[in-house]
Scaffold this active site. Structure first.
Site, PDB file in Angstrom:
ATOM      1  N   LYS A  25      42.020  48.032 -31.473  1.00  0.00           N
ATOM      2  CA  LYS A  25      41.189  46.855 -31.782  1.00  0.00           C
ATOM      3  C   LYS A  25      41.818  46.062 -32.915  1.00  0.00           C
ATOM      4  O   LYS A  25      41.921  44.843 -32.863  1.00  0.00           O
ATOM      5  CB  LYS A  25      39.757  47.254 -32.187  1.00  0.00           C
ATOM      6  CG  LYS A  25      38.857  47.731 -31.085  1.00  0.00           C
ATOM      7  CD  LYS A  25      38.377  46.671 -30.126  1.00  0.00           C
ATOM      8  CE  LYS A  25      39.290  46.440 -28.966  1.00  0.00           C
ATOM      9  NZ  LYS A  25      39.273  47.282 -27.819  1.00  0.00           N
ATOM     10  N   GLU A  34      41.439  53.913 -30.263  1.00  0.00           N
ATOM     11  CA  GLU A  34      40.741  52.671 -29.922  1.00  0.00           C
ATOM     12  C   GLU A  34      40.543  51.794 -31.167  1.00  0.00           C
ATOM     13  O   GLU A  34      40.682  50.561 -31.100  1.00  0.00           O
ATOM     14  CB  GLU A  34      39.396  53.010 -29.242  1.00  0.00           C
ATOM     15  CG  GLU A  34      38.498  51.831 -28.912  1.00  0.00           C
ATOM     16  CD  GLU A  34      39.097  50.800 -27.956  1.00  0.00           C
ATOM     17  OE1 GLU A  34      40.196  51.019 -27.420  1.00  0.00           O
ATOM     18  OE2 GLU A  34      38.471  49.743 -27.793  1.00  0.00           O
ATOM     19  N   ASN A  79      14.558  40.279 -14.336  1.00  0.00           N
ATOM     20  CA  ASN A  79      15.817  40.797 -14.874  1.00  0.00           C
ATOM     21  C   ASN A  79      15.480  42.148 -15.500  1.00  0.00           C
ATOM     22  O   ASN A  79      14.562  42.230 -16.305  1.00  0.00           O
ATOM     23  CB  ASN A  79      16.352  39.807 -15.926  1.00  0.00           C
ATOM     24  CG  ASN A  79      17.601  40.309 -16.629  1.00  0.00           C
ATOM     25  OD1 ASN A  79      18.167  41.326 -16.230  1.00  0.00           O
ATOM     26  ND2 ASN A  79      18.017  39.599 -17.658  1.00  0.00           N
ATOM     27  N   GLY A  80      16.229  43.209 -15.122  1.00  0.00           N
ATOM     28  CA  GLY A  80      15.952  44.528 -15.702  1.00  0.00           C
ATOM     29  C   GLY A  80      15.873  45.579 -14.610  1.00  0.00           C
ATOM     30  O   GLY A  80      16.309  45.347 -13.483  1.00  0.00           O
ATOM     31  N   LYS A 121      42.643  38.436 -20.566  1.00  0.00           N
ATOM     32  CA  LYS A 121      41.475  39.298 -20.388  1.00  0.00           C
ATOM     33  C   LYS A 121      41.684  40.290 -19.257  1.00  0.00           C
ATOM     34  O   LYS A 121      41.306  41.443 -19.354  1.00  0.00           O
ATOM     35  CB  LYS A 121      40.230  38.435 -20.133  1.00  0.00           C
ATOM     36  CG  LYS A 121      38.954  39.242 -19.964  1.00  0.00           C
ATOM     37  CD  LYS A 121      38.599  39.989 -21.243  1.00  0.00           C
ATOM     38  CE  LYS A 121      37.459  40.968 -21.070  1.00  0.00           C
ATOM     39  NZ  LYS A 121      37.481  42.009 -22.118  1.00  0.00           N
ATOM     40  N   HIS A 125      53.313  66.640 -38.759  1.00  0.00           N
ATOM     41  CA  HIS A 125      54.483  66.682 -37.875  1.00  0.00           C
ATOM     42  C   HIS A 125      55.256  65.364 -37.905  1.00  0.00           C
ATOM     43  O   HIS A 125      56.060  65.117 -37.007  1.00  0.00           O
ATOM     44  CB  HIS A 125      54.035  67.035 -36.455  1.00  0.00           C
ATOM     45  CG  HIS A 125      53.340  68.361 -36.392  1.00  0.00           C
ATOM     46  ND1 HIS A 125      54.020  69.559 -36.473  1.00  0.00           N
ATOM     47  CD2 HIS A 125      52.023  68.675 -36.339  1.00  0.00           C
ATOM     48  CE1 HIS A 125      53.147  70.564 -36.428  1.00  0.00           C
ATOM     49  NE2 HIS A 125      51.924  70.043 -36.352  1.00  0.00           N
ATOM     50  N   TRP A 184      22.393  40.113 -10.427  1.00  0.00           N
ATOM     51  CA  TRP A 184      23.527  41.043 -10.536  1.00  0.00           C
ATOM     52  C   TRP A 184      22.981  42.349  -9.980  1.00  0.00           C
ATOM     53  O   TRP A 184      22.149  42.997 -10.610  1.00  0.00           O
ATOM     54  CB  TRP A 184      23.934  41.159 -12.002  1.00  0.00           C
ATOM     55  CG  TRP A 184      25.043  42.108 -12.288  1.00  0.00           C
ATOM     56  CD1 TRP A 184      25.162  43.405 -11.901  1.00  0.00           C
ATOM     57  CD2 TRP A 184      26.217  41.841 -13.057  1.00  0.00           C
ATOM     58  NE1 TRP A 184      26.323  43.937 -12.376  1.00  0.00           N
ATOM     59  CE2 TRP A 184      26.988  43.022 -13.089  1.00  0.00           C
ATOM     60  CE3 TRP A 184      26.704  40.718 -13.741  1.00  0.00           C
ATOM     61  CZ2 TRP A 184      28.201  43.110 -13.764  1.00  0.00           C
ATOM     62  CZ3 TRP A 184      27.905  40.821 -14.407  1.00  0.00           C
ATOM     63  CH2 TRP A 184      28.651  41.996 -14.410  1.00  0.00           C
ATOM     64  N   CYS A 207      21.451  39.659 -14.675  1.00  0.00           N
ATOM     65  CA  CYS A 207      20.685  38.621 -13.986  1.00  0.00           C
ATOM     66  C   CYS A 207      20.381  37.477 -14.938  1.00  0.00           C
ATOM     67  O   CYS A 207      20.322  37.647 -16.148  1.00  0.00           O
ATOM     68  CB  CYS A 207      19.365  39.198 -13.499  1.00  0.00           C
ATOM     69  SG  CYS A 207      19.577  40.590 -12.405  1.00  0.00           S
ATOM     70  N   GLU A 255      45.317  44.369 -31.869  1.00  0.00           N
ATOM     71  CA  GLU A 255      45.343  43.296 -30.879  1.00  0.00           C
ATOM     72  C   GLU A 255      44.729  41.997 -31.390  1.00  0.00           C
ATOM     73  O   GLU A 255      45.112  40.928 -30.932  1.00  0.00           O
ATOM     74  CB  GLU A 255      44.695  43.732 -29.559  1.00  0.00           C
ATOM     75  CG  GLU A 255      43.212  43.984 -29.613  1.00  0.00           C
ATOM     76  CD  GLU A 255      42.649  44.445 -28.268  1.00  0.00           C
ATOM     77  OE1 GLU A 255      43.170  44.062 -27.222  1.00  0.00           O
ATOM     78  OE2 GLU A 255      41.655  45.199 -28.300  1.00  0.00           O
ATOM     79  N   ARG A 277      27.008  34.773 -17.116  1.00  0.00           N
ATOM     80  CA  ARG A 277      26.496  36.143 -17.191  1.00  0.00           C
ATOM     81  C   ARG A 277      26.975  37.002 -16.016  1.00  0.00           C
ATOM     82  O   ARG A 277      26.858  38.214 -16.055  1.00  0.00           O
ATOM     83  CB  ARG A 277      24.954  36.127 -17.184  1.00  0.00           C
ATOM     84  CG  ARG A 277      24.368  35.434 -18.377  1.00  0.00           C
ATOM     85  CD  ARG A 277      22.919  35.056 -18.129  1.00  0.00           C
ATOM     86  NE  ARG A 277      22.020  36.187 -18.150  1.00  0.00           N
ATOM     87  CZ  ARG A 277      21.464  36.691 -19.241  1.00  0.00           C
ATOM     88  NH1 ARG A 277      21.729  36.151 -20.408  1.00  0.00           N
ATOM     89  NH2 ARG A 277      20.645  37.705 -19.177  1.00  0.00           N
TER      90      ARG A 277
HETATM   91  C1  F6R Z   1      41.782  46.025 -25.143  1.00  0.00           C
HETATM   92  C2  F6R Z   1      41.618  45.672 -23.748  1.00  0.00           C
HETATM   93  C3  F6R Z   1      42.598  46.186 -22.774  1.00  0.00           C
HETATM   94  C4  F6R Z   1      41.883  46.591 -21.475  1.00  0.00           C
HETATM   95  C5  F6R Z   1      42.930  46.955 -20.396  1.00  0.00           C
HETATM   96  C6  F6R Z   1      42.270  47.452 -19.132  1.00  0.00           C
HETATM   97  O1  F6R Z   1      40.764  45.502 -25.928  1.00  0.00           O
HETATM   98  O2  F6R Z   1      40.719  44.968 -23.394  1.00  0.00           O
HETATM   99  O3  F6R Z   1      43.340  47.242 -23.287  1.00  0.00           O
HETATM  100  O4  F6R Z   1      41.064  47.679 -21.745  1.00  0.00           O
HETATM  101  O5  F6R Z   1      43.708  45.834 -20.105  1.00  0.00           O
HETATM  102  O6  F6R Z   1      41.434  46.502 -18.583  1.00  0.00           O
HETATM  103  P1  F6R Z   1      40.334  46.882 -17.522  1.00  0.00           P
HETATM  104  O7  F6R Z   1      39.369  47.772 -18.196  1.00  0.00           O
HETATM  105  O8  F6R Z   1      39.749  45.565 -17.099  1.00  0.00           O
HETATM  106  O9  F6R Z   1      41.045  47.574 -16.401  1.00  0.00           O
END
Ligand code: F6R
Length: 610
Positions: A487, A483, A101-102, A605, A506, A75, A2, A490, A27
């Protein structure tokens, strides 16, 4: 998340409120509203579901003018994103108005009490209880009524309240979500974040938790909850508008890494009740019958969300004794997969719009599975096609590299594992209680790690020249190795590979020499010794060892070239902590290499196409 705005001063209030809400749009929200008050005593409210443009159109068609007011983008958490549930909310007499908000955890009890006193509720929100409480305590002094109300509230909140009977006064209070007061010349502003204020003033008070502020055009008086005045001088912020959106951080990714304590806390609050030893996942439509008739749980996702699913499998199998299958959505959708009778498929997706994940969800549903999702975007396709949804409360994630979405997905998965364990009779009340206690400490422990960001930046500087990295871990630490490697690769374009530590012999061990750092995840657990020996094997082959260990682990410190530490926790919670130094490591390496952290090459994204 929110967004809140408030204004008192000499300007026409509506344009100021709308401008502020526009600057908080980033937001994310699903409805919006304003309340406008005049010195003569009138109070008018306009609210609309959907985007801000709906509210603006409504205000163009039927304009309002006034001297002071409050605005809100909502939200949805308690109650659907409808006009009735949109803020501001007012008391029954229409004299007191409030935005929030909360989450108020004890709102059901408070609501029952107010209803027995004859108060009629017009929304499904937790917020409405606050305004009725303020009204019930109001005896001509708004701040006094607000303070008494705060004593009744459990949960987190940022609120702004106005009364039509006390012109030119806003009362604001914070416990959790941020609040900023912009100090102007015969005018003052309140907002959830700095951007709405910047166009008018650069003198800002960041209100601390537990404080209340009484804001009029001429003054801002900050007090504690007892009413004692507290010194809170404004600070000058020299941020440009873009920096302001990033909250003063250099990149959205860093801001989002630092938002994790709040995001995780927000994802737990309203769902776990420590004192009552209760987990409330009402949104999932999960009851004892379903929990006990379920044959297996399919966890589906891509990338980071798939890694969260892998962690979820360890938790759910261990705590609930339920078989869990994890699939990359892009593989599942084309595999002609077998879906057993009485299966539930749960998709993990930040955006709720990932093409492969949606296709896999439809595939699972088409084969008879019940469909759940753990998602960060309300109203996204994933939430619309699911039979039950757990919304992560990460707030918008702007950086392409996912961080806070991951830790909030983990928080939700853990609650799901506990709830399933409880409903399936696998966990005693004491076992749940112990875990809820430890879980409630996690946001604070993430904060502790973030306090050491400078040390992690120094480690990043020392390893940024390497060209390839191995990340290893066992058990719940294996997905964290994956993960951590994702990170790094990428955002810094360095080759990084995640492996189960037990797989080293292995094949991958052949890669190790002095040019290959091995990031080894070995916090305290029943697998600690085994990972520690894998680290020693790597060390014996001249590998450069970056250990991730529990604080105070002298043994690991002795043979690690660099050591990143996490606070002591129940071993099953270590994924929620261990990923944080790895996110920071990846971030600082990318900065060191001059990479475009928030917009890495070739990546989007939201992957809405195959
Ligand atoms: C890595 C990353 C991607 C997403 C993937 C799935 O940092 O952001 O690997 O995790 O594209 O995206 P969502 O979670 O939006 O389905």
């Amino acid at each position: 998340m929110c967004g809140i705005v408030g204004y008192v001063g000499h300007r026409d209030v509506v344009p100021v409120l709308l401008d502020g809400l526009t600057r908080l749009e980033y937001r994310g929200y699903d409805s919006a509203g304003v309340a406008v008050l005049c010195r003569e005593g009138s109070l008018s409210i306009r609210r609309e579901a959907g985007k801000l443009v709906n509210l603006k159109t409504e205000l163009e068609a039927d304009p309002l003018t006034g001297h002071y007011g409050i605005g809100h983008t909502r939200w949805a958490t308690h109650g659907k994103p409808t006009t009735e549930n949109a803020h501001p909310h007012q008391d029954s007499a229409g004299r007191i108005v409030l935005v929030h908000n909360g989450i108020i955890e004890n709102f059901l009890d408070l609501r029952a009490g107010l209803e027995s006193d004859g108060v009629e509720f017009v929304s499904e929100t937790d917020t409405e209880v606050i305004v009725h409480l303020v009204a019930s305590y109001y005896e001509g002094c708004l701040e006094e009524a607000v303070r008494r109300t705060l004593d009744d509230l459990e949960g987190i909140y940022a609120i702004v309240v106005a009364s039509a009977d006390e012109p030119d006064k806003l009362v604001t209070a914070r416990q959790g979500p941020p609040l900023v007061i912009g100090v102007g010349d015969n005018e003052n502003f309140i907002a959830s974040d700095v951007p709405p204020v910047l166009g008018y003033t650069r003198d800002v008070i960041f209100l601390d938790d537990g404080l209340v502020a009484i804001v009029t055009p001429e003054s801002v008086v900050v007090t504690d909850r007892q009413g004692t005045v507290v010194d809170a001088p404004p600070q000058r912020v020299d941020w440009d508008p873009v920096t302001a959106e990033k909250g003063g951080y250099e990149h959205f990714m860093l801001k989002e890494i630092f938002e994790q304590p709040t995001a995780v806390r927000d994802s737990l609050v309203g769902r776990m009740y420590r004192r009552a030893v209760e987990i409330d996942l009402g949104e999932l439509n999960l009851d004892a019958e379903l929990a006990n008739s379920m044959s297996e749980l399919l966890l589906l996702g891509c990338g980071t969300s798939w890694h969260a699913a892998l962690v979820g499998r360890y938790w759910i199998e261990k705590l609930a004794g339920l078989p869990v299958r994890v699939d990359q959505a892009s593989e599942f959708r084309y595999r002609d997969p077998l879906v057993a009778e009485n299966s539930v498929a749960c998709a993990l997706t930040q955006s709720g719009e990932t093409a492969d994940t949606l296709a896999a969800m439809r595939e699972a549903k088409g084969r008879g599975a019940k469909l759940w999702s753990i998602c960060n975007v309300i109203g996204s396709m994933a939430t619309r096609i699911s039979d039950g949804v757990l919304l992560t409360q990460a707030g918008p994630e702007i950086s392409v590299a996912s961080t806070k979405a991951f830790t909030t997905q983990l928080a939700c998965l853990y609650l799901m594992a506990l709830k399933l364990g409880e409903l399936r009779g696998r966990l005693s009340r004491e076992a749940v209680e112990l875990r809820l206690h430890s879980l409630s400490r996690i946001p604070g422990q993430i904060e502790e790690i973030l306090h050491r960001a400078d040390d992690i930046a120094a480690v990043a500087k020392r390893v940024a020249h390497f060209k390839q990295f191995l990340f290893i871990g066992r058990g719940v630490m294996y997905p964290i190795a994956l993960e951590g490697a994702l990170k790094l690769k990428e955002i810094s374009y360095l080759h990084a590979h995640g492996y189960p530590a037990g797989e080293m012999k292995h094949g991958p061990i052949a890669l190790i020499d002095e040019g290959v750092p091995v990031v080894a995840l070995a916090p305290q657990s029943n697998l600690y010794e085994k990972t520690a020996s894998n680290m020693q094997e790597a060390k014996a082959r001249d590998g450069f060892i970056v250990g991730v260990a529990t604080e105070g682990d002298a043994a690991l410190a002795a043979f690690s070239d660099e050591l990143l530490t996490i606070p002591d926790c129940l071993p099953e919670f270590s994924p929620l902590l261990a990923i944080v130094p790895l996110q920071l490591l990846a971030y600082y390496v990318a900065v060191e290499l001059g990479c475009d952290v928030d917009q890495p090459r070739n990546l989007a994204k939201s992957v809405t196409v195959e």
